[in-house]
Design a protein around this motif. Structure first.
Motif, PDB file in Angstrom:
ATOM      1  N   LEU A  75       0.859  -1.180   0.000  1.00  0.00           N
ATOM      2  CA  LEU A  75       0.000   0.000   0.000  1.00  0.00           C
ATOM      3  C   LEU A  75       0.899   1.235   0.000  1.00  0.00           C
ATOM      4  O   LEU A  75       2.086   1.156   0.323  1.00  0.00           O
ATOM      5  N   GLU A  76       0.334   2.370  -0.347  1.00  0.00           N
ATOM      6  CA  GLU A  76       1.126   3.600  -0.372  1.00  0.00           C
ATOM      7  C   GLU A  76       0.308   4.755   0.176  1.00  0.00           C
ATOM      8  O   GLU A  76      -0.847   4.959  -0.213  1.00  0.00           O
ATOM      9  N   LYS A  77       0.907   5.488   1.090  1.00  0.00           N
ATOM     10  CA  LYS A  77       0.243   6.643   1.696  1.00  0.00           C
ATOM     11  C   LYS A  77       1.323   7.620   2.169  1.00  0.00           C
ATOM     12  O   LYS A  77       2.383   7.191   2.656  1.00  0.00           O
ATOM     13  N   TYR A  78       1.064   8.903   2.012  1.00  0.00           N
ATOM     14  CA  TYR A  78       2.021   9.945   2.411  1.00  0.00           C
ATOM     15  C   TYR A  78       3.382   9.730   1.748  1.00  0.00           C
ATOM     16  O   TYR A  78       4.425  10.063   2.325  1.00  0.00           O
ATOM     17  N   GLY A  79       3.383   9.147   0.550  1.00  0.00           N
ATOM     18  CA  GLY A  79       4.622   8.929  -0.175  1.00  0.00           C
ATOM     19  C   GLY A  79       5.416   7.731   0.274  1.00  0.00           C
ATOM     20  O   GLY A  79       6.545   7.525  -0.175  1.00  0.00           O
ATOM     21  N   VAL A  80       4.853   6.888   1.160  1.00  0.00           N
ATOM     22  CA  VAL A  80       5.555   5.729   1.714  1.00  0.00           C
ATOM     23  C   VAL A  80       4.846   4.445   1.287  1.00  0.00           C
ATOM     24  O   VAL A  80       3.642   4.295   1.482  1.00  0.00           O
ATOM     25  N   LYS A  81       5.587   3.512   0.706  1.00  0.00           N
ATOM     26  CA  LYS A  81       5.069   2.170   0.443  1.00  0.00           C
ATOM     27  C   LYS A  81       5.222   1.346   1.723  1.00  0.00           C
ATOM     28  O   LYS A  81       6.282   1.382   2.357  1.00  0.00           O
ATOM     29  N   PHE A  82       4.182   0.587   2.092  1.00  0.00           N
ATOM     30  CA  PHE A  82       4.299  -0.162   3.340  1.00  0.00           C
ATOM     31  C   PHE A  82       3.558  -1.498   3.269  1.00  0.00           C
ATOM     32  O   PHE A  82       2.539  -1.639   2.600  1.00  0.00           O
ATOM     33  N   LEU A  83       4.131  -2.471   3.971  1.00  0.00           N
ATOM     34  CA  LEU A  83       3.536  -3.795   4.144  1.00  0.00           C
ATOM     35  C   LEU A  83       3.647  -4.187   5.606  1.00  0.00           C
ATOM     36  O   LEU A  83       4.594  -3.802   6.294  1.00  0.00           O
ATOM     37  N   SER A  84       2.686  -4.969   6.060  1.00  0.00           N
ATOM     38  CA  SER A  84       2.680  -5.413   7.456  1.00  0.00           C
ATOM     39  C   SER A  84       2.004  -6.767   7.545  1.00  0.00           C
ATOM     40  O   SER A  84       1.055  -7.054   6.811  1.00  0.00           O
ATOM     41  N   VAL A  85       2.489  -7.603   8.453  1.00  0.00           N
ATOM     42  CA  VAL A  85       1.810  -8.871   8.706  1.00  0.00           C
ATOM     43  C   VAL A  85       0.400  -8.619   9.229  1.00  0.00           C
ATOM     44  O   VAL A  85      -0.481  -9.469   9.122  1.00  0.00           O
ATOM     45  N   GLY A  86       0.180  -7.423   9.790  1.00  0.00           N
ATOM     46  CA  GLY A  86      -1.139  -7.077  10.290  1.00  0.00           C
ATOM     47  C   GLY A  86      -2.218  -7.091   9.222  1.00  0.00           C
ATOM     48  O   GLY A  86      -3.410  -7.192   9.531  1.00  0.00           O
ATOM     49  N   PHE A  87      -1.817  -6.985   7.937  1.00  0.00           N
ATOM     50  CA  PHE A  87      -2.798  -7.041   6.855  1.00  0.00           C
ATOM     51  C   PHE A  87      -3.313  -8.455   6.614  1.00  0.00           C
ATOM     52  O   PHE A  87      -4.314  -8.644   5.933  1.00  0.00           O
ATOM     53  N   PHE A  88      -2.613  -9.447   7.146  1.00  0.00           N
ATOM     54  CA  PHE A  88      -2.929 -10.839   6.791  1.00  0.00           C
ATOM     55  C   PHE A  88      -3.409 -11.663   7.981  1.00  0.00           C
ATOM     56  O   PHE A  88      -3.500 -12.884   7.886  1.00  0.00           O
ATOM     57  N   VAL A  89      -3.713 -10.998   9.101  1.00  0.00           N
ATOM     58  CA  VAL A  89      -4.223 -11.715  10.271  1.00  0.00           C
ATOM     59  C   VAL A  89      -5.461 -11.013  10.785  1.00  0.00           C
ATOM     60  O   VAL A  89      -5.734  -9.853  10.453  1.00  0.00           O
TER      61      VAL A  89
END
Length: 371
Positions: free
Chosen positions: A171-185
């Motif tokens: 995902l991308e927000k405020y110019g930052v691409k980010f991933l988290s295990v929190g998206f998959f649990v």
């Protein structure tokens, strides 16, 4: 100068400039020695690799600086070249991990509760505000809070197939691409994973993330030291670590252990410096007042003692907590005092990364022997 009036830069401009840079003790220039490779030009941004025969070449720093200076003199003072010269070695044939990511920075803390994830998110946003391409990987497997801090708890990254390989689009927000295990649990359930399960989740987010080209990939680690830390340094070549602490003694004691882990002979990851979070309390109605409720300058004094740079001091203010809860990081409000503090930390981190890259050989993935 307006963009349309700027001279179009071509690779020949770069090589002509670099022909003025002689290898120390030789009459040969770096171009004749075929050291500059992979020259890339995007507007005023110039990047290339400088290939050395040996990783212990004593001229690495001097040649990188000389190449930067030559580009500025002969191509133009306005070009972006600092920290865009990648040092490589001709005999290092290991397949690169995340080859389009210039710098991988671990964000660590000796203990929980010091605001490490808050610093990670706001540092990422501040770096993006400076014009850098930034990614943030939430590797705090047991307490993934980055989706909430970006206001993306209900979002899910999409899959994409690239060269017959299934990848995950951050995902991308405020110019930052980010991933988290929190998206998959399930966000309402505790994450109960044994060490190998947690390590495999981190490896998947690293290797299957479609990160693209990044100047900085920040990895928000769990507090303390664990299998996750070892998995990270075994999976990717970490440029350096930033350690977050608060001023009180109980947190500072754990910083020493955290720093020693990265600096140990088996890990050997440079510590870029220390961020002192919650350095003082400033109430909104009394912006000039500072109340040192956790002690004064503990992080600063420890940085001096350990011979590490103090990258910045971040105050406790209500707006930081509100920004984290609402998904609007305070660093995005660059005109505020706290936004300025995070911008200063970002500038310090960029400077330390630049120095690290011209003074030291690139970090390699850690190989830990199992005896």
């Amino acid at each position: 100068m307006a963009e349309s009036q700027r001279k179009l830069i071509v690779p020949k401009d770069v090589t002509d400039a670099l022909r003025t840079v002689k290898y120390p003790g030789s009459d040969e220039d770096v171009v004749r020695l075929e050291m500059p490779q992979e020259i890339r030009i995007a507007g005023q941004r110039i990047s290339f690799s400088l290939v050395f025969q040996k990783s212990n070449d004593p001229n690495i720093e001097a040649l990188v600086l000389a190449c930067e200076e030559a580009i500025k003199i002969y191509v133009g003072a306005e070009v972006e070249i600092e920290d865009n010269i990648a040092v490589k070695f001709i005999h290092d044939m290991e397949r690169p991990v995340l080859p389009n990511v210039k710098n991988i920075i671990a964000i660590a803390s000796g203990k929980g509760g010091v605001g490490k994830s808050t610093v990670s998110v706001n540092l990422a946003v501040a770096l993006a505000n400076s014009g850098a391409k930034v990614g943030l990987l939430d590797a705090d497997i047991f307490g993934p809070s980055i989706p909430k801090m970006f206001g993306a708890e209900g979002d899910r990254p999409a899959g994409i197939k690239i060269n017959e390989r299934e990848m995950i689009n951050p995902l991308e927000k405020y110019g930052v691409k980010f991933l988290s295990v929190g998206f998959f649990v399930d966000t309402d359930s505790a994450i109960i994973w044994r060490g190998p399960m947690a390590s495999n989740a981190l490896k998947q987010l690293i290797s299957e993330g479609n990160w693209g080209e990044l100047d900085y990939l920040l990895i928000d680690l769990p507090p303390g030291t664990s299998d996750i830390h070892l998995t990270m340094v075994q999976s990717v070549p970490v440029t350096g670590a930033v350690i977050v602490t608060t001023p009180q003694d109980v947190a500072l004691a754990d910083v020493v252990r955290g720093a020693s882990m990265f600096q140990s002979k088996s890990i050997d990851v440079p510590v870029l410096g220390i961020v002192e979070n919650m350095a003082w309390f400033t109430p909104a109605e009394l912006p000039e007042n500072k109340y040192y409720i956790f002690g004064k300058d503990g992080g600063k004094n420890l940085a001096d003692k350990l011979g590490l740079p103090l990258l910045g001091q971040i105050p406790i203010v209500q707006s930081i907590r509100e920004g984290g809860d609402s998904g609007n990081p305070i660093a995005n409000e660059s005109e505020t005092a706290t936004g300025v503090s995070f911008a200063e930390v970002a500038t310090a981190v960029k400077h330390r990364v630049h120095l690290r890259n011209i003074q030291m050989a690139p970090t390699k993935k850690v190989k830990i022997s199992r005896k």
